[in-house]
Design a protein around this motif. Structure first.
Motif, short mmCIF file in Angstrom:
data_model
loop_
_atom_site.label_atom_id
_atom_site.label_comp_id
_atom_site.label_asym_id
_atom_site.label_seq_id
_atom_site.Cartn_x
_atom_site.Cartn_y
_atom_site.Cartn_z
N GLU A 396 0.83 -1.21 0.00
CA GLU A 396 0.00 0.00 0.00
C GLU A 396 0.88 1.27 0.00
O GLU A 396 0.56 2.27 -0.64
CB GLU A 396 -0.92 -0.06 1.23
CG GLU A 396 -1.70 1.19 1.59
CD GLU A 396 -2.74 1.57 0.55
OE1 GLU A 396 -3.09 0.70 -0.28
OE2 GLU A 396 -3.18 2.73 0.56
N ASP A 397 2.00 1.20 0.73
CA ASP A 397 2.93 2.35 0.73
C ASP A 397 3.49 2.60 -0.67
O ASP A 397 3.64 3.74 -1.10
CB ASP A 397 4.13 2.09 1.65
CG ASP A 397 3.74 2.10 3.13
OD1 ASP A 397 2.77 2.80 3.47
OD2 ASP A 397 4.41 1.39 3.91
N PRO A 400 -0.13 3.03 -3.49
CA PRO A 400 -1.40 3.42 -2.87
C PRO A 400 -2.48 3.61 -3.94
O PRO A 400 -2.17 3.93 -5.08
CB PRO A 400 -1.05 4.77 -2.21
CG PRO A 400 0.11 5.28 -2.99
CD PRO A 400 0.88 4.08 -3.46
N LEU A 403 -5.67 8.77 -5.69
CA LEU A 403 -6.69 9.65 -5.13
C LEU A 403 -7.46 10.36 -6.24
O LEU A 403 -8.60 10.77 -6.07
CB LEU A 403 -6.03 10.70 -4.22
CG LEU A 403 -5.31 10.11 -2.99
CD1 LEU A 403 -4.52 11.19 -2.28
CD2 LEU A 403 -6.32 9.45 -2.05
N GLN A 431 1.26 12.19 -2.72
CA GLN A 431 0.68 11.09 -1.95
C GLN A 431 1.80 10.14 -1.48
O GLN A 431 1.84 9.74 -0.32
CB GLN A 431 -0.32 10.36 -2.84
CG GLN A 431 -1.08 9.26 -2.16
CD GLN A 431 -1.98 8.52 -3.17
OE1 GLN A 431 -1.89 8.74 -4.38
NE2 GLN A 431 -2.83 7.65 -2.65
N GLY A 434 3.65 11.38 1.32
CA GLY A 434 2.88 11.50 2.56
C GLY A 434 2.37 12.91 2.81
O GLY A 434 1.91 13.23 3.90
N SER A 437 -3.30 12.62 1.71
CA SER A 437 -3.73 11.24 1.90
C SER A 437 -5.21 11.03 1.64
O SER A 437 -5.72 9.95 1.89
CB SER A 437 -3.38 10.78 3.32
OG SER A 437 -4.01 11.64 4.24
N ASN A 438 -5.94 12.07 1.21
CA ASN A 438 -7.35 11.83 0.88
C ASN A 438 -7.77 12.67 -0.32
O ASN A 438 -7.01 13.53 -0.80
CB ASN A 438 -8.25 12.10 2.10
CG ASN A 438 -8.12 13.54 2.58
OD1 ASN A 438 -8.18 14.49 1.77
ND2 ASN A 438 -7.91 13.71 3.89
N GLN A 441 -7.84 16.54 -0.05
CA GLN A 441 -6.49 17.12 -0.13
C GLN A 441 -5.95 17.04 -1.56
O GLN A 441 -5.28 17.96 -2.02
CB GLN A 441 -5.54 16.36 0.81
CG GLN A 441 -5.82 16.61 2.28
CD GLN A 441 -5.00 15.68 3.16
OE1 GLN A 441 -4.63 14.58 2.75
NE2 GLN A 441 -4.72 16.12 4.38
#
Ligand code: ATP
Ligand code: MG
Length: 463
Positions: A396-397, A400, A403, A431, A434, A437-438, A441
């Motif tokens: 996932e890192d 990901p 978005l 993303q 970091g 993250s959504n 954003q």
């Protein structure tokens, strides 16, 4: 008859001894003579597991077709049928001799003959043995057994004449000597040297498959050295021959010139399931091929400016010359192109590092880098660093869920165009780093990019 295994792993559909023996029995029950021949007999004596089983018989192709329910007639004209058992084809060749080699590869005609005459037209003494699978009796008309015991590749008959009639045998000799770790009979080596220039008359695909077997089926270093000594390397891949004498800074390369470095890497290739990965092996062979034409020297030392770009260009020419598949070419070129990037991993921003670590075939890239280090200064810092980061990051890192996609940009009122890729890549970078993250954003981030608020962090295309 066999394919080079692309993945370096064993396929499940392999020829097996029981079915081969069953074919011999069926031929005998029909009243014909039949034996195992060639590589499988040689490997039996050596205690090695054969890749395939070849059968010879006094039955002619038309008889073979009558005896077995499923046959394929790929080489019927040359006295060879394929008998299919449990979905796997076995070569069943009629005792035959060949005449009038016209094109240095294929005989113009074949004649049916005795077992003894059949083995005498085979290539090497170690490949000329017959075996009765029931009694395990070995029938040796060519003094092959003693050559297996002494580990020598020797031509059946006059090597010069044998290589002149079929040039592929020169590469087969090198392949066998390398893979079996045998020595070459000096007369055979001399005959290859005398005929080497003719190798280019052989089809690119057959050359490719033999070279690939030399690189992946064991003792690749020895294989390259024999190719070199025999004169075949200069004919086939002069760009690799050109690495000889290309000296390098001893701090980074205490082992010697680029040729020696490449050979050391080949010697270290891992052999999973007995075979090395084909693409990795070619990547290793080619990774520094750009160093020969780019070497320069000034008061600060030796440089290879642009060796990676040159290496990719030269590698592409070589891979296309040998008609590699598009996928093989793509992966091998990526291995050449990326091999120096490992030097930067500790300095990379997180988003750049994550993109690097998730690159297609990263395991191959990492392995090539490991061999590159081990075959030179021996320091594995960047390798270890990548391994630590791979252990640290989850899937996932690294990958990901996105978005924002193109259709979201359209919804936001943007016109599709080249800017899209840039924006999406910048959002994904943020993303991965970091910073966002959504989705909310992400949309804000798009606006900030568009408003040019983000001037301090220029847009970059992702890798
Ligand atoms: P392996 O299958 O382990 O690569 P092999 O010796 O079985 O080695 P094949 O290509 O399967 O090689 O060929 C089977 C046999 O046919 C050989 O052992 C040899 O006796 C004969 N043979 C193959 N190619 C040639 C050739 N070009 N000239 C003469 N004989 C050949
Ligand atoms: Mg074989």
């Amino acid at each position: 008859m066999k394919d080079v295994d692309v993945n370096g792993s064993d396929s499940t559909m392999k020829p097996n001894y029981e079915d081969a023996v069953e074919i011999v029995h069926q031929l005998r029950q029909a009243g014909y003579t039949a034996y195992l021949v060639g590589g499988s007999v040689r490997d039996y004596i050596l205690g090695r597991l054969p890749d395939d089983y070849d059968i010879v018989t006094s039955a002619e192709p038309k008889d073979v077709r009558n005896i077995f329910p499923k046959t394929l007639s790929v080489g019927e004209r040359f006295g060879v049928m394929l008998v299919v058992k449990n979905g796997i084809p076995y070569e069943v060749a009629s005792f035959r001799k060949e005449e009038d080699y016209l094109d240095g590869r294929r005989p113009a005609r074949v004649f049916y003959c005795t077992a003894e005459e059949d083995v005498k037209r085979r290539d090497f003494t170690i490949n000329g043995l017959l075996m009765d699978p029931d009694t395990k009796e070995i029938i040796d008309y060519v003094d092959g057994r003693v050559d297996i015991e002494r580990r020598i590749v020797r031509a059946i008959g006059d090597p010069f004449a044998r290589f002149a009639e079929d040039h592929l045998r020169m590469l087969r000799a090198v392949r066998l000597a390398a893979n079996l770790d045998f020595e070459m009979d000096p007369a055979l080596m001399a005959a290859i040297r005398g005929n080497a220039a003719a190798i280019t008359k052989i089809s690119a695909e057959r050359i490719r498959d033999e070279l690939s077997a030399i690189l992946t089926h064991g003792k690749a270093r020895k294989g390259m050295e024999l190719l070199d000594e025999s004169g075949l390397l200069a004919e086939l891949i002069p760009e690799i021959k050109a690495l000889q004498g290309v000296t390098q800074p001893p701090v980074f390369h205490p082992e010697g010139d680029v040729w020696e470095h490449t050979l050391r890497m080949l010697a270290l290739l891992p052999h999973l399931g007995g075979k090395a990965n084909l693409r990795l092996a070619w990547g290793v062979l080619l990774h520094d091929v750009g160093k020969a034409p780019t070497r320069s020297e000034d008061e600060r030392g030796v440089h290879f400016y642009g060796h990676v770009e040159q290496g990719v260009k030269i590698s592409r020419e070589i891979l296309e010359r040998f008609r590699f598949s598009v996928d093989d070419e793509k992966t091998v070129l990526a291995l050449v192109k990326e091999h120096m990037i490992f030097m930067n991993v500790k300095k990379m921003r997180p988003e750049r590092l994550k993109r690097f670590l998730r690159m297609a075939d990263f395991d191959l890239h990492l392995e090539l880098h490991r061999l590159d280090c081990l075959a030179s200064h021996g320091m594995l810092d960047y390798y270890e660093f990548c391994r630590e980061k791979l252990a640290e990051y989850s899937n996932e890192d690294l990958r990901p869920a996105l978005l924002i996609r193109g259709r979201d940009l359209i919804e936001m009122g943007l016109q599709p165009g080249p800017l899209f890729k840039e924006i999406l890549s910048a959002v994904e970078d943020a993303q991965l780093a970091g910073r966002i993250s959504n989705v909310v954003q992400a949309r804000e981030y798009v606006h900030s990019v568009l408003d040019g608020k983000n001037k301090t962090r220029p847009l970059k295309n992702g890798a």
